[in-house]
Write a protein that holds these residues in place. Structure first.
Motif, short mmCIF file in Angstrom:
data_model
loop_
_atom_site.label_atom_id
_atom_site.label_comp_id
_atom_site.label_asym_id
_atom_site.label_seq_id
_atom_site.Cartn_x
_atom_site.Cartn_y
_atom_site.Cartn_z
N GLU A 347 0.62 23.61 1.66
CA GLU A 347 1.57 22.56 1.41
C GLU A 347 3.05 23.10 1.41
OE1 GLU A 347 0.66 20.27 -2.09
OE2 GLU A 347 -1.32 19.51 -1.28
N THR A 348 3.56 24.28 1.16
CA THR A 348 4.58 24.99 1.12
C THR A 348 4.88 25.61 2.41
OG1 THR A 348 3.96 26.85 -0.23
CG2 THR A 348 4.70 24.64 -1.50
N SER A 349 4.23 25.19 3.57
CA SER A 349 4.59 26.26 4.67
C SER A 349 4.81 25.18 5.81
CB SER A 349 3.84 27.16 4.99
OG SER A 349 2.23 26.88 5.14
N ALA A 350 5.46 25.22 6.82
CA ALA A 350 5.43 24.45 8.11
C ALA A 350 6.45 25.22 9.06
CB ALA A 350 5.92 23.14 7.77
N SER A 351 6.41 24.84 10.53
CA SER A 351 7.41 25.35 11.18
C SER A 351 7.89 24.00 12.08
CB SER A 351 6.96 26.46 12.16
OG SER A 351 5.77 26.01 12.78
N HIS A 352 9.20 24.25 12.58
CA HIS A 352 9.81 23.43 13.30
C HIS A 352 10.43 23.94 14.77
CE1 HIS A 352 10.77 20.97 9.32
NE2 HIS A 352 9.72 20.78 9.95
N TRP A 353 9.79 23.33 15.64
CA TRP A 353 10.14 24.11 17.07
C TRP A 353 11.15 23.31 17.97
CZ3 TRP A 353 6.54 28.40 18.51
CH2 TRP A 353 5.63 28.80 17.38
N TYR A 354 12.13 23.76 18.28
CA TYR A 354 13.30 23.29 19.01
C TYR A 354 13.11 23.39 20.63
CZ TYR A 354 15.80 23.15 14.47
OH TYR A 354 16.22 23.25 13.17
N PHE A 355 13.24 22.38 21.18
CA PHE A 355 12.98 22.35 22.66
C PHE A 355 14.31 21.52 23.06
CE2 PHE A 355 8.62 22.64 21.36
CZ PHE A 355 8.04 23.26 22.29
N ALA A 356 14.76 22.02 24.31
CA ALA A 356 15.83 21.69 25.34
C ALA A 356 15.08 20.95 26.31
CB ALA A 356 16.94 22.49 25.32
N GLY A 357 14.62 19.87 26.34
CA GLY A 357 13.78 19.26 27.70
C GLY A 357 12.32 19.90 27.29
N ASP A 358 12.05 20.67 28.09
CA ASP A 358 10.59 21.16 27.98
C ASP A 358 10.51 22.74 27.63
OD1 ASP A 358 11.35 22.24 30.55
OD2 ASP A 358 9.63 21.63 31.59
N ARG A 359 11.86 23.34 27.41
CA ARG A 359 12.06 24.78 27.38
C ARG A 359 12.10 24.77 25.85
NH1 ARG A 359 16.97 28.05 27.19
NH2 ARG A 359 17.96 26.12 27.75
N LEU A 360 11.42 25.97 25.08
CA LEU A 360 11.53 26.25 23.81
C LEU A 360 12.91 27.19 23.52
CD1 LEU A 360 10.16 26.40 21.05
CD2 LEU A 360 9.04 28.47 21.69
N ILE A 361 13.56 26.71 22.62
CA ILE A 361 14.74 27.58 22.49
C ILE A 361 14.93 28.15 20.95
CG2 ILE A 361 16.08 26.34 24.03
CD1 ILE A 361 17.47 24.65 22.06
N ALA A 362 14.08 27.63 20.07
CA ALA A 362 14.53 27.91 18.52
C ALA A 362 13.20 27.53 17.76
CB ALA A 362 15.80 27.63 17.90
N VAL A 363 13.15 28.35 16.48
CA VAL A 363 12.03 28.02 15.78
C VAL A 363 12.45 28.31 14.22
CG1 VAL A 363 9.66 28.50 14.91
CG2 VAL A 363 10.12 28.74 17.51
N ASP A 364 12.19 27.19 13.54
CA ASP A 364 12.47 27.33 11.91
C ASP A 364 11.15 27.54 11.28
OD1 ASP A 364 15.35 26.96 12.46
OD2 ASP A 364 15.21 24.80 11.76
N ALA A 365 10.65 28.62 10.74
CA ALA A 365 9.41 28.94 10.15
C ALA A 365 9.62 29.19 8.55
CB ALA A 365 8.86 30.00 10.66
N MET A 366 9.23 27.99 7.70
CA MET A 366 8.96 28.02 6.27
C MET A 366 7.81 28.70 5.62
SD MET A 366 11.17 25.58 7.89
CE MET A 366 10.08 24.30 7.67
N ASN A 367 7.84 29.91 5.34
CA ASN A 367 6.65 30.36 4.57
C ASN A 367 5.58 30.30 5.88
OD1 ASN A 367 7.71 30.89 2.29
ND2 ASN A 367 6.69 29.50 1.05
N ALA A 368 5.86 30.63 7.10
CA ALA A 368 5.08 30.71 8.11
C ALA A 368 5.26 31.83 9.08
CB ALA A 368 5.27 29.44 8.98
N PRO A 369 5.23 33.29 8.54
CA PRO A 369 5.52 34.20 9.35
C PRO A 369 4.75 34.56 10.60
CG PRO A 369 4.13 34.93 7.45
CD PRO A 369 4.56 33.62 7.22
N ARG A 370 3.53 33.94 10.96
CA ARG A 370 2.73 34.02 12.12
C ARG A 370 3.62 32.91 12.99
NH1 ARG A 370 -2.57 35.10 14.05
NH2 ARG A 370 -3.02 35.69 11.98
N ASP A 371 4.05 31.89 12.73
CA ASP A 371 4.82 31.07 13.47
C ASP A 371 5.92 31.65 13.99
OD1 ASP A 371 2.86 29.58 12.17
OD2 ASP A 371 3.73 27.74 12.60
N TYR A 372 6.68 32.31 12.98
CA TYR A 372 8.01 32.91 13.27
C TYR A 372 7.79 33.90 14.57
CZ TYR A 372 11.93 36.30 12.99
OH TYR A 372 12.70 37.17 13.32
N MET A 373 6.90 34.89 14.31
CA MET A 373 6.74 35.90 15.29
C MET A 373 6.22 35.47 16.56
SD MET A 373 7.63 38.62 13.78
CE MET A 373 7.24 39.60 15.02
#
Length: 403
Positions: A347-373
């Motif tokens: 419950e204390t982890s999640a990740s937010h993935w930023y897209f510009a159109g269909d292109r991934l440009i950034a990730v915010d990962a909260m207590n989610a090291p695998r998502d970040y990497m």
């Protein structure tokens, strides 16, 4: 080159001189810093050091003996007041020091509240260097009442430290929401909920009318008329690059000391790196405020000072620690069009993935090291995952790398 001088003994300056020696530079090497302490880490200052969990000598980037052992003339408590570009010398401590190449790693300073708002009262603090934290430390105690001004990462980290110390904390952000300039609403929502769970009185869209008190701050009047009784104020409203020395020397200033892709300024004998420097990157001029950039850019400049002529092409990443949450950010989210949320394992982890159109440009990962990497590797490789697969908690993230 017989002599290289580096102005600024922070993370960038320390990294630059160390890299010069590692790359084989044998000439005279001088590192000049305004503070009394040798180069030290800044992120733990406002957390472990402030809370008494880290001793001063553990903050140091390298043992004090490193500089003498490597023939680096470390000059502390010394301020450079001018650059004489014509004769290639800097003026500091009442004397001139010649250089063949000069690197400016002057960093940045925190923005302060103006005196008209009470910013000059005692008990009003910023968080940037050792002196700031040492001055603040006695006021961090259970039951004390703190106002944090600013809802960016600096302000949120300050609020987390104060609440963890048992203080009453009010945080105000004049903009409509926290993290307005640096993160999507989804990430702001996540951290707003986190701070409210920990008891922070978080008020968005609320400015400061003025602080009150004779010599020491005793309260605040907010823009909506609310009155608060206070013991201290922490101001976290951003930082400004230290450009005065460069500007006085006639160098180009553009959101910092402007450099080319190699780190050279308008004067080919002068270079810049770290929080003070802006540089061209993927069609725009940017300035990155992070430990990662201070190290990587300084090391790139060191190599280029020695003739490498290698463009600096960073892969930005950042982090923030708040309570028991580690936020890890990969990429830059400027220009994003939408955000995809991936649920976390808890419950204390999640990740937010930023897209510009269909292109991934950034990730915010909260207590989610695998998502970040995984996100970091995808961005660096120029890959963009299928949104449906990414949003599905059952998807093995590693499989996205091979897709």
């Amino acid at each position: 080159m017989d002599s290289i001088v580096v102005v600024g003994a922070g993370q960038a300056g320390a990294s630059l001189v160390a890299k010069l020696r590692a790359e084989g530079y044998t000439g005279r090497l001088t590192l000049i810093g305004e503070e009394h302490a040798p180069p030290y880490q800044r992120p733990p200052l406002s957390k472990k050091y402030l809370m008494g969990e880290m001793a001063l000598d553990r903050l140091y980037l390298r043992p004090e003996s490193f500089y003498a052992d490597n023939g680096i003339d470390l000059r502390l408590d010394e301020t450079v007041v001018a650059i004489d570009r014509k004769d290639r010398q800097i003026i500091a401590g009442g004397h001139a020091l010649p250089y063949d190449a000069l690197a400016l790693c002057t960093g940045a300073v925190p923005r302060r509240l103006p005196g008209s708002l009470g910013g000059e009262l005692r008990g009003v603090h910023v968080v940037r260097n050792l002196a700031d934290v040492n001055e603040m430390a006695p006021a961090i105690r259970p039951g004390a009442r703190a106002l944090v001004v600013g809802g960016g990462y600096i302000g949120l980290e300050a609020a987390a430290v104060c609440r963890s110390a048992g203080m009453e904390v009010t945080l105000i952000e004049a903009a409509p929401r926290i993290l307005g300039r640096v993160a999507a609403p989804e990430t702001a929502d996540w951290f707003r909920a986190l701070h409210k769970r920990h008891g922070v009185d978080l008020r968005e869209g609320t400015g400061l009318d003025r602080l009150t008190g004779e010599e020491h701050v005793t309260g605040a009047i907010l823009a909506d008329g609310t009155r608060l009784d206070l013991d201290l104020v922490i101001v976290g409203i951003g930082i400004s690059p230290c450009t005065a020395l460069a500007e006085a020397a006639g160098l180009t200033i553009d959101n910092g000391i402007a450099t080319d892709t190699f780190g050279r300024t308008a004067d080919p004998a002068i270079w810049a790196a770290g929080d003070c420097a802006s540089f061209p990157w993927r069609g725009e001029r940017i300035r990155l405020e992070s430990v990662q950039n201070a190290i990587d850019q300084a090391e790139a400049v060191a190599r280029n000072m020695l003739g490498a002529e290698a463009p600096y092409d960073p892969h930005p990443w950042f982090w923030s620690d708040q309570y028991d949450v580690k936020l890890q950010i990969a990429g830059l989210n400027a220009g994003y069009t939408h955000v995809l949320r991936r649920p976390g394992a808890t419950e204390t982890s999640a990740s937010h993935w930023y897209f510009a159109g269909d292109r991934l440009i950034a990730v915010d990962a909260m207590n989610a090291p695998r998502d970040y990497m995984v996100g970091k590797r995808l961005i660096e490789a120029g890959k963009s995952p299928d949104p449906a697969a990414l949003a599905d908690p059952a998807t093995d993230l590693k499989a996205l790398l091979a897709a």
